[in-house]
Design a protein around this motif. Sequence first.
Motif, PDB file in Angstrom:
ATOM      1  N   PRO A 157       0.801  -1.230   0.000  1.00 49.28           N
ATOM      2  CA  PRO A 157       0.000   0.000   0.000  1.00 49.28           C
ATOM      3  C   PRO A 157       0.833   1.278   0.000  1.00 49.28           C
ATOM      4  O   PRO A 157       0.475   2.254  -0.680  1.00 49.28           O
ATOM      5  CB  PRO A 157      -0.828  -0.120   1.294  1.00 49.28           C
ATOM      6  N   GLU A 158       1.936   1.296   0.742  1.00 57.33           N
ATOM      7  CA  GLU A 158       2.759   2.511   0.795  1.00 57.33           C
ATOM      8  C   GLU A 158       3.398   2.806  -0.561  1.00 57.33           C
ATOM      9  O   GLU A 158       3.415   3.958  -1.010  1.00 57.33           O
ATOM     10  CB  GLU A 158       3.831   2.370   1.875  1.00 57.33           C
ATOM     11  N   THR A 159       3.905   1.777  -1.204  1.00 56.24           N
ATOM     12  CA  THR A 159       4.484   1.957  -2.533  1.00 56.24           C
ATOM     13  C   THR A 159       3.425   2.430  -3.518  1.00 56.24           C
ATOM     14  O   THR A 159       3.671   3.323  -4.344  1.00 56.24           O
ATOM     15  CB  THR A 159       5.114   0.647  -3.028  1.00 56.24           C
ATOM     16  N   ASN A 160       2.243   1.849  -3.429  1.00 59.44           N
ATOM     17  CA  ASN A 160       1.161   2.242  -4.332  1.00 59.44           C
ATOM     18  C   ASN A 160       0.822   3.721  -4.187  1.00 59.44           C
ATOM     19  O   ASN A 160       0.611   4.429  -5.186  1.00 59.44           O
ATOM     20  CB  ASN A 160      -0.089   1.396  -4.067  1.00 59.44           C
ATOM     21  N   GLU A 161       0.764   4.186  -2.968  1.00 55.42           N
ATOM     22  CA  GLU A 161       0.448   5.602  -2.745  1.00 55.42           C
ATOM     23  C   GLU A 161       1.531   6.510  -3.312  1.00 55.42           C
ATOM     24  O   GLU A 161       1.240   7.552  -3.911  1.00 55.42           O
ATOM     25  CB  GLU A 161       0.250   5.877  -1.253  1.00 55.42           C
ATOM     26  N   ARG A 162       2.793   6.125  -3.146  1.00 54.37           N
ATOM     27  CA  ARG A 162       3.891   6.925  -3.709  1.00 54.37           C
ATOM     28  C   ARG A 162       3.807   6.961  -5.237  1.00 54.37           C
ATOM     29  O   ARG A 162       4.048   8.004  -5.858  1.00 54.37           O
ATOM     30  CB  ARG A 162       5.246   6.369  -3.269  1.00 54.37           C
ATOM     31  N   GLU A 163       3.490   5.822  -5.824  1.00 55.43           N
ATOM     32  CA  GLU A 163       3.380   5.759  -7.281  1.00 55.43           C
ATOM     33  C   GLU A 163       2.232   6.638  -7.789  1.00 55.43           C
ATOM     34  O   GLU A 163       2.387   7.380  -8.764  1.00 55.43           O
ATOM     35  CB  GLU A 163       3.169   4.304  -7.727  1.00 55.43           C
ATOM     36  N   ILE A 164       1.095   6.549  -7.141  1.00 56.44           N
ATOM     37  CA  ILE A 164      -0.061   7.338  -7.564  1.00 56.44           C
ATOM     38  C   ILE A 164       0.217   8.834  -7.416  1.00 56.44           C
ATOM     39  O   ILE A 164      -0.079   9.639  -8.320  1.00 56.44           O
ATOM     40  CB  ILE A 164      -1.320   6.937  -6.767  1.00 56.44           C
ATOM     41  N   GLU A 165       0.793   9.207  -6.311  1.00 56.47           N
ATOM     42  CA  GLU A 165       1.127  10.622  -6.114  1.00 56.47           C
ATOM     43  C   GLU A 165       2.170  11.087  -7.129  1.00 56.47           C
ATOM     44  O   GLU A 165       2.119  12.220  -7.614  1.00 56.47           O
ATOM     45  CB  GLU A 165       1.620  10.857  -4.682  1.00 56.47           C
ATOM     46  N   GLY A 166       3.117  10.212  -7.448  1.00 56.38           N
ATOM     47  CA  GLY A 166       4.114  10.545  -8.458  1.00 56.38           C
ATOM     48  C   GLY A 166       3.489  10.744  -9.831  1.00 56.38           C
ATOM     49  O   GLY A 166       3.867  11.668 -10.569  1.00 56.38           O
ATOM     50  N   LEU A 167       2.547   9.883 -10.192  1.00 58.85           N
ATOM     51  CA  LEU A 167       1.859  10.013 -11.482  1.00 58.85           C
ATOM     52  C   LEU A 167       1.069  11.311 -11.546  1.00 58.85           C
ATOM     53  O   LEU A 167       1.110  12.036 -12.554  1.00 58.85           O
ATOM     54  CB  LEU A 167       0.935   8.813 -11.693  1.00 58.85           C
ATOM     55  N   ILE A 168       0.349  11.617 -10.487  1.00 57.77           N
ATOM     56  CA  ILE A 168      -0.435  12.851 -10.443  1.00 57.77           C
ATOM     57  C   ILE A 168       0.467  14.076 -10.571  1.00 57.77           C
ATOM     58  O   ILE A 168       0.175  15.021 -11.315  1.00 57.77           O
ATOM     59  CB  ILE A 168      -1.263  12.909  -9.148  1.00 57.77           C
TER      60      ILE A 168
END
Length: 309
Positions: free
Chosen positions: A119-130
């Motif tokens: 979950p933590e990696t997923n959140e970093r990835e999503i925020e990075g994409l945004i």
Amino acid sequence: MSFRRKEDSRYQITFDETNENNYSNGIDFANKSSAEISNLFDEVLQSGMHGLCFSLYVDGQKPGDIISEEQVRRRMKIIAPHTKWVRSFSCTEGNEFIPMIAKEYGIKTLVGAWLGDDPETNEREIEGLIKLANEGYVDIAAVGNEVMYRKDLTEEELLDFIKKVKAALPESIPVSYVDAYYEFTIKPRITEACDLILTNCYPYWEGCPLDYSLAHMKSMYYQALEAGNGKKVIITETGWPSQGESFKDAHPSKENALKYFINTKLWSQQEDIDIFYFSSFDESWKVGAEGEVGAYWGLWDKDEMLKFQ
């Protein structure tokens, strides 16, 4: 970052079906010498590609390592003369440099957030994409790659991520998800949530003989097109390895890789099909994920030299 395909006879098309008249098998190479095939490859390569998947890692590197801007820039310079688009798979650990540097070369970008079971990696990835999208570096946003195939997330979790990204991005940026073509048939809610259908099509990983591979890829494309119900379909990965172990009736070799690339590129051009070829460079780390064959999908080798000259 492709991974080996699972068997699923409910949705995958059999090779016999690809022999129907509406599926062409491409160029007949039977009477062409190796030199003629190599020359044809060079002509096709020089004419340019719609898109390339960006291979980030050199020998001794793997996902999780932090990659420098200089390394990305060096590899981008090599592929820039040959492609209009580049696809990246992650928005962290140096992957964020890929769309930024691509824009310097006037290359359009399909940028992916790599989602998994952390979950933590997923959140970093999503925020990075945004962040990348809102800074102007993203032409198409891909929320995850083969997450349903790997079963790393539930449908609801993936749909929530897609919804979050859509809410944070301008409407001018299409938001979608990448997976094997048949997943869009069996996951209609995900298909509906996507602005585009981004599909990976690998005749090799379904054991298809090279002679029928183009026809089989076309059947994959048309299945995704039907599932999309009018939405544009982009083939986000397809390719053929130049060496390694065979998979059923699919055999890696330099000549087979040349033939597959030529047929794919010409079909893409003739039928106006957007394709991101997999991949730009060989990556040694993929041996662990896919067996020996995983390291040999590039048009350039691990030392960044064009393989087919």
